[in-house]
Motif scaffolding. Structure first.
Motif, PDB file in Angstrom:
ATOM      1  N   SER A   1      84.456  34.509  61.199  1.00 30.06           N
ATOM      2  CA  SER A   1      84.706  35.727  60.430  1.00 30.06           C
ATOM      3  C   SER A   1      85.893  36.481  61.029  1.00 30.06           C
ATOM      4  CB  SER A   1      83.467  36.633  60.423  1.00 30.06           C
ATOM      5  OG  SER A   1      83.240  37.172  61.712  1.00 30.06           O
ATOM      6  N   ALA A   2      86.486  37.358  60.229  1.00 32.17           N
ATOM      7  CA  ALA A   2      87.631  38.146  60.704  1.00 32.17           C
ATOM      8  C   ALA A   2      87.261  38.956  61.932  1.00 32.17           C
ATOM      9  CB  ALA A   2      88.137  39.062  59.588  1.00 32.17           C
ATOM     10  N   PHE A   3      86.049  39.508  61.971  1.00 33.42           N
ATOM     11  CA  PHE A   3      85.669  40.313  63.128  1.00 33.42           C
ATOM     12  C   PHE A   3      85.498  39.452  64.373  1.00 33.42           C
ATOM     13  CE2 PHE A   3      82.921  42.556  66.047  1.00 33.42           C
ATOM     14  CZ  PHE A   3      83.642  43.729  66.200  1.00 33.42           C
ATOM     15  N   ALA A   4      84.897  38.277  64.245  1.00 34.42           N
ATOM     16  CA  ALA A   4      84.711  37.407  65.408  1.00 34.42           C
ATOM     17  C   ALA A   4      86.046  37.001  66.004  1.00 34.42           C
ATOM     18  CB  ALA A   4      83.901  36.174  65.018  1.00 34.42           C
ATOM     19  N   VAL A   5      87.009  36.690  65.155  1.00 31.00           N
ATOM     20  CA  VAL A   5      88.341  36.315  65.626  1.00 31.00           C
ATOM     21  C   VAL A   5      89.000  37.496  66.340  1.00 31.00           C
ATOM     22  CG1 VAL A   5      90.662  35.648  64.863  1.00 31.00           C
ATOM     23  CG2 VAL A   5      88.637  34.525  63.882  1.00 31.00           C
ATOM     24  N   ALA A   6      88.900  38.693  65.738  1.00 27.00           N
ATOM     25  CA  ALA A   6      89.489  39.891  66.341  1.00 27.00           C
ATOM     26  C   ALA A   6      88.782  40.253  67.648  1.00 27.00           C
ATOM     27  CB  ALA A   6      89.422  41.056  65.359  1.00 27.00           C
ATOM     28  N   LEU A   7      87.462  40.062  67.692  1.00 27.70           N
ATOM     29  CA  LEU A   7      86.696  40.362  68.904  1.00 27.70           C
ATOM     30  C   LEU A   7      87.130  39.461  70.050  1.00 27.70           C
ATOM     31  CD1 LEU A   7      84.396  41.906  70.296  1.00 27.70           C
ATOM     32  CD2 LEU A   7      82.829  40.165  69.408  1.00 27.70           C
ATOM     33  N   GLU A   8      87.243  38.173  69.791  1.00 25.93           N
ATOM     34  CA  GLU A   8      87.685  37.248  70.835  1.00 25.93           C
ATOM     35  C   GLU A   8      89.077  37.620  71.347  1.00 25.93           C
ATOM     36  OE1 GLU A   8      88.610  32.518  71.648  1.00 25.93           O
ATOM     37  OE2 GLU A   8      87.664  33.094  69.753  1.00 25.93           O
ATOM     38  N   LYS A   9      89.982  37.921  70.441  1.00 24.76           N
ATOM     39  CA  LYS A   9      91.347  38.310  70.822  1.00 24.76           C
ATOM     40  C   LYS A   9      91.336  39.581  71.668  1.00 24.76           C
ATOM     41  CE  LYS A   9      95.800  39.573  68.831  1.00 24.76           C
ATOM     42  NZ  LYS A   9      96.541  39.824  67.588  1.00 24.76           N
ATOM     43  N   SER A  10      90.551  40.549  71.264  1.00 22.70           N
ATOM     44  CA  SER A  10      90.482  41.817  71.989  1.00 22.70           C
ATOM     45  C   SER A  10      89.857  41.639  73.373  1.00 22.70           C
ATOM     46  CB  SER A  10      89.684  42.824  71.160  1.00 22.70           C
ATOM     47  OG  SER A  10      89.911  44.122  71.611  1.00 22.70           O
ATOM     48  N   LEU A  11      88.806  40.834  73.453  1.00 18.53           N
ATOM     49  CA  LEU A  11      88.177  40.570  74.748  1.00 18.53           C
ATOM     50  C   LEU A  11      89.165  39.931  75.716  1.00 18.53           C
ATOM     51  CD1 LEU A  11      84.735  39.273  73.466  1.00 18.53           C
ATOM     52  CD2 LEU A  11      85.057  41.282  74.948  1.00 18.53           C
ATOM     53  N   ARG A  12      89.920  38.963  75.229  1.00 21.39           N
ATOM     54  CA  ARG A  12      90.922  38.302  76.076  1.00 21.39           C
ATOM     55  C   ARG A  12      92.008  39.289  76.509  1.00 21.39           C
ATOM     56  NH1 ARG A  12      89.973  32.839  76.212  1.00 21.39           N
ATOM     57  NH2 ARG A  12      88.768  31.994  74.482  1.00 21.39           N
TER      58      ARG A  12
ATOM     59  N   ILE B   1      78.196  43.712  61.957  1.00 21.19           N
ATOM     60  CA  ILE B   1      79.091  44.534  61.142  1.00 21.19           C
ATOM     61  C   ILE B   1      78.434  44.607  59.767  1.00 21.19           C
ATOM     62  CG2 ILE B   1      81.402  44.752  60.146  1.00 21.19           C
ATOM     63  CD1 ILE B   1      81.431  44.865  63.148  1.00 21.19           C
ATOM     64  N   ASP B   2      78.161  45.821  59.297  1.00 19.73           N
ATOM     65  CA  ASP B   2      77.492  45.966  58.011  1.00 19.73           C
ATOM     66  C   ASP B   2      78.000  47.195  57.287  1.00 19.73           C
ATOM     67  OD1 ASP B   2      75.757  45.267  55.979  1.00 19.73           O
ATOM     68  OD2 ASP B   2      73.970  45.330  57.232  1.00 19.73           O
TER      69      ASP B   2
ATOM     70  N   ASP C   1      78.264  39.325  60.260  1.00 21.56           N
ATOM     71  CA  ASP C   1      79.339  40.106  59.643  1.00 21.56           C
ATOM     72  C   ASP C   1      79.055  40.194  58.154  1.00 21.56           C
ATOM     73  OD1 ASP C   1      81.632  41.258  58.642  1.00 21.56           O
ATOM     74  OD2 ASP C   1      83.022  39.877  59.595  1.00 21.56           O
ATOM     75  N   ASN C   2      78.219  41.173  57.769  1.00 20.28           N
ATOM     76  CA  ASN C   2      77.884  41.366  56.364  1.00 20.28           C
ATOM     77  C   ASN C   2      78.941  42.160  55.622  1.00 20.28           C
ATOM     78  OD1 ASN C   2      75.458  39.959  56.409  1.00 20.28           O
ATOM     79  ND2 ASN C   2      74.304  41.752  57.038  1.00 20.28           N
ATOM     80  N   ALA C   3      79.747  42.935  56.323  1.00 19.81           N
ATOM     81  CA  ALA C   3      80.734  43.790  55.670  1.00 19.81           C
ATOM     82  C   ALA C   3      81.982  43.015  55.273  1.00 19.81           C
ATOM     83  CB  ALA C   3      81.116  44.961  56.576  1.00 19.81           C
ATOM     84  N   GLU C   4      82.255  41.903  55.935  1.00 18.43           N
ATOM     85  CA  GLU C   4      83.433  41.087  55.657  1.00 18.43           C
ATOM     86  C   GLU C   4      84.694  41.946  55.572  1.00 18.43           C
ATOM     87  OE1 GLU C   4      82.657  38.535  52.309  1.00 18.43           O
ATOM     88  OE2 GLU C   4      80.819  37.788  53.214  1.00 18.43           O
TER      89      GLU C   4
END
Length: 154
Positions: free
Chosen positions: A78-89, A113-114, A40-43
């Motif tokens: 990272s914010a994206f990893a947390v959001a990805l896990e939530k969305s997958l669930r 993410i870049d 996650d380079n874009a943060e």
């Protein structure tokens, strides 16, 4: 209007050039299930991460089916990893973080993410498919600015 079309064509060209290479890099030659850490380079903000994750996971569910297996992710806060896990669930997938899963329906997933020319490029990869799209960051999150790029492997 022509500037917008030119920018979209540059982003699509970038995605077309990088997705095939990135897929090999993520899952090794021949589609092995070894996985590299996600990047996650874009943060992006949590709001933008949520919009991007929901969009990509929704499209992933269309390709591989919703809730069809256990998704395996590398640990990442990272914010994206947390959001990805939530969305997958939310889409019905079981999620295992950095665990060996003996289930044959396990789906190793990596993401990148870049930033590129004022846009955020997002890619979600499995052993069988890469999904990529460009997004513009907005005050309330993010908005897709390119068509979805889908690379399926046999």
């Amino acid at each position: 209007m022509n500037i917008r079309i030119g920018s979209a064509l540059r982003v699509l060209g970038f995605l077309a050039a990088t997705l095939p290479l990135a897929g090999c890099q993520t899952f090794g030659i021949g589609g092995s299930s070894s996985q590299i850490a996600s990047i996650d380079n874009a943060e992006v903000s949590p709001e933008a991460a949520g919009v991007i994750a929901e969009d990509l996971v929704g499209n992933l569910a269309e390709v591989v089916g919703p809730g069809t297996g256990t998704v395996v992710l590398k640990p990442d806060d990272s914010a994206f990893a947390v959001a990805l896990e939530k969305s997958l669930r939310a889409w019905g997938y079981a999620v295992a973080i950095d665990q060996k899963v003996d289930d044959t329906s396990a789906i190793p997933v990596a993401f990148i993410i870049d930033s590129f020319e004022g846009s955020v490029l997002a890619r979600l990869s499995t052993a069988t498919v890469d999904l990529g799209r460009a997004y513009a960051l907005t005050e309330t999150g993010a908005m897709p600015t390119s068509p979805l790029s889908v690379l399926q492997r046999a």
